[in-house]
Motif scaffolding. Structure first.
Motif, short mmCIF file in Angstrom:
data_model
loop_
_atom_site.label_atom_id
_atom_site.label_comp_id
_atom_site.label_asym_id
_atom_site.label_seq_id
_atom_site.Cartn_x
_atom_site.Cartn_y
_atom_site.Cartn_z
N ALA A 259 0.82 -1.21 0.00
CA ALA A 259 0.00 0.00 0.00
C ALA A 259 0.86 1.26 0.00
O ALA A 259 0.60 2.21 -0.75
CB ALA A 259 -0.93 0.00 1.21
N LYS A 260 1.90 1.27 0.84
CA LYS A 260 2.77 2.44 0.89
C LYS A 260 3.53 2.63 -0.41
O LYS A 260 3.71 3.76 -0.89
CB LYS A 260 3.75 2.31 2.06
N GLY A 261 3.95 1.53 -1.02
CA GLY A 261 4.64 1.63 -2.29
C GLY A 261 3.77 2.24 -3.37
O GLY A 261 4.21 3.09 -4.16
N ILE A 262 2.51 1.81 -3.40
CA ILE A 262 1.56 2.36 -4.37
C ILE A 262 1.33 3.84 -4.10
O ILE A 262 1.29 4.65 -5.03
CB ILE A 262 0.23 1.58 -4.31
N ARG A 263 1.16 4.19 -2.82
CA ARG A 263 0.91 5.60 -2.49
C ARG A 263 2.08 6.48 -2.91
O ARG A 263 1.88 7.54 -3.52
CB ARG A 263 0.64 5.77 -1.00
N TYR A 264 3.31 6.06 -2.62
CA TYR A 264 4.48 6.85 -3.00
C TYR A 264 4.53 7.01 -4.52
O TYR A 264 4.83 8.10 -5.04
CB TYR A 264 5.76 6.19 -2.51
N TYR A 265 4.25 5.94 -5.23
CA TYR A 265 4.30 5.99 -6.69
C TYR A 265 3.26 6.98 -7.23
O TYR A 265 3.57 7.81 -8.11
CB TYR A 265 4.05 4.59 -7.27
N MET B 284 5.79 -1.65 -10.80
CA MET B 284 5.10 -0.37 -10.68
C MET B 284 4.91 0.30 -12.05
O MET B 284 3.95 1.03 -12.25
CB MET B 284 5.87 0.56 -9.75
N ASP B 285 5.81 0.04 -12.98
CA ASP B 285 5.64 0.63 -14.31
C ASP B 285 4.38 0.09 -14.98
O ASP B 285 3.65 0.84 -15.65
CB ASP B 285 6.86 0.32 -15.19
N GLU B 286 4.10 -1.20 -14.79
CA GLU B 286 2.88 -1.77 -15.35
C GLU B 286 1.66 -1.21 -14.62
O GLU B 286 0.65 -0.87 -15.25
CB GLU B 286 2.88 -3.29 -15.25
N PHE B 287 1.76 -1.10 -13.29
CA PHE B 287 0.67 -0.51 -12.52
C PHE B 287 0.37 0.90 -13.02
O PHE B 287 -0.78 1.27 -13.23
CB PHE B 287 1.05 -0.47 -11.04
N GLY B 288 1.44 1.70 -13.23
CA GLY B 288 1.26 3.06 -13.70
C GLY B 288 0.59 3.12 -15.06
O GLY B 288 -0.26 3.99 -15.32
N ALA B 289 0.93 2.17 -15.94
CA ALA B 289 0.31 2.14 -17.26
C ALA B 289 -1.17 1.83 -17.16
O ALA B 289 -2.00 2.41 -17.89
CB ALA B 289 1.00 1.09 -18.13
N ARG B 290 -1.54 0.93 -16.24
CA ARG B 290 -2.96 0.60 -16.05
C ARG B 290 -3.73 1.83 -15.53
O ARG B 290 -4.85 2.09 -15.96
CB ARG B 290 -3.11 -0.55 -15.06
N HIS C 7 1.76 9.46 -5.61
CA HIS C 7 2.11 10.82 -5.21
C HIS C 7 3.15 11.41 -6.15
O HIS C 7 3.05 12.57 -6.57
CB HIS C 7 2.65 10.83 -3.77
N ASP C 8 4.15 10.62 -6.50
CA ASP C 8 5.19 11.10 -7.41
C ASP C 8 4.62 11.44 -8.78
O ASP C 8 5.16 12.28 -9.50
CB ASP C 8 6.29 10.04 -7.56
N ALA C 9 3.53 10.75 -9.15
CA ALA C 9 2.88 11.01 -10.44
C ALA C 9 1.91 12.18 -10.37
O ALA C 9 1.27 12.53 -11.36
CB ALA C 9 2.15 9.75 -10.91
N GLY C 10 1.77 12.79 -9.18
CA GLY C 10 0.94 13.97 -9.03
C GLY C 10 -0.48 13.73 -8.59
O GLY C 10 -1.32 14.63 -8.69
N HIS C 11 -0.79 12.53 -8.10
CA HIS C 11 -2.15 12.22 -7.68
C HIS C 11 -2.30 12.32 -6.16
O HIS C 11 -1.35 12.08 -5.43
CB HIS C 11 -2.53 10.80 -8.11
N ALA C 12 -3.52 12.63 -5.71
CA ALA C 12 -3.85 12.54 -4.29
C ALA C 12 -4.33 11.12 -4.03
O ALA C 12 -4.99 10.51 -4.87
CB ALA C 12 -4.93 13.55 -3.92
N VAL C 13 -4.00 10.58 -2.85
CA VAL C 13 -4.30 9.17 -2.56
C VAL C 13 -5.00 9.04 -1.21
O VAL C 13 -4.54 9.57 -0.20
CB VAL C 13 -3.02 8.31 -2.55
N ASP C 14 -6.12 8.31 -1.21
CA ASP C 14 -6.77 7.90 0.03
C ASP C 14 -6.43 6.44 0.24
O ASP C 14 -6.73 5.59 -0.61
CB ASP C 14 -8.29 8.07 -0.07
N LEU C 15 -5.78 6.12 1.37
CA LEU C 15 -5.27 4.77 1.62
C LEU C 15 -6.10 4.11 2.71
O LEU C 15 -6.20 4.62 3.82
CB LEU C 15 -3.80 4.86 2.04
N LEU C 16 -6.69 2.95 2.40
CA LEU C 16 -7.53 2.21 3.33
C LEU C 16 -7.04 0.77 3.39
O LEU C 16 -6.52 0.24 2.40
CB LEU C 16 -8.99 2.25 2.89
#
Length: 222
Positions: free
Chosen positions: A13-19, A105-111, A21-30
């Motif tokens: 979850a933290k890895g996704i949030r950091y990624y 994470m690159d694949e996640f970002g593409a999705r 955030h770096d891409a400029g998105h706001a994240v709600d983590l549950l």
């Protein structure tokens, strides 16, 4: 964009949030299904990233509830399982895409980028305050003479205050808009962004007022 991430594995979850955030998105983590189900009833996120295997309530149940009440937001399902049957169940439940863990994470970002293009196809909506207009689809702020150069976090702040329609918004709510629910950031950060945004908007007939102990309110200048 604003993205909800529902994932019970804290490190993932933290890895996704950091990624994001770096891409400029706001994240709600549950981190659990019941919390997520309640949160997703009336939030304003653009995309949902949803793990299938969650404590208290599984992701497929949450997804079916979303679709059952007409929520059409793009949903990316995550799971540690990669069997075809699980993918079929997820897609049949209304998922827009599916990603098996572990993933790059690159694949996640593409999705996420692919899903964001679906969000971007919504009709353009314009809101006005003072001489400032806000394109809710492109999330751009313009004055009488054209677009204003406003950093993304200040845009998120402006959007939250605009949505309040003259009502007071607490520092915590503004902080959630900037960094997402559960982010390890202190409230005084909000004061810095409010100060910067206030200076940008004052020449355009918009004021942001502090209500001590309560929060902030944005209104057109009388």
């Amino acid at each position: 964009m604003r993205i909800v991430v529902v994932e019970d594995n804290i490190s993932v979850a933290k890895g996704i949030r950091y990624y994001l955030h770096d891409a400029g998105h706001a994240v709600d983590l549950l981190h659990d299904g019941e919390q997520a189900a309640a949160f997703l009833i009336d939030d304003d996120a653009d995309i949902v990233v949803l793990d299938i295997n969650l404590p208290k309530r599984d992701g497929l149940t949450i997804l079916r509830e979303l679709r059952g009440r007409g929520d059409k937001r793009p949903v990316l399902l995550l799971t540690a399982q990669s069997e075809t049957e699980d993918k079929v169940k997820g897609l049949d439940a209304g998922a827009d895409d599916y990603l098996s863990k572990p993933f790059e994470m690159d694949e996640f970002g593409a999705r996420i980028r692919a899903l964001s293009r679906r969000v971007g196809k919504q009709p353009v909506q314009i809101s006005q305050i003072g001489s400032v207009s806000f394109d809710l689809t492109a999330r751009t702020i313009s004055g009488a003479d054209g677009p204003l150069d406003v950093p993304r976090r200040e845009v998120a702040l402006f959007e939250r205050l605009l949505m309040a329609d003259g009502r007071i918004v607490s520092k915590q709510l503004l902080l959630d808009s900037l960094y997402g629910t559960g982010a390890d950031v202190d409230e005084p950060v909000v004061e810095v962004y409010v100060s910067r945004l206030r200076k940008r908007l004052q020449p355009h007939g918009v004021q942001i007022t502090v209500k001590r102990g309560l929060g902030y309110v944005m209104q057109a200048t009388p």
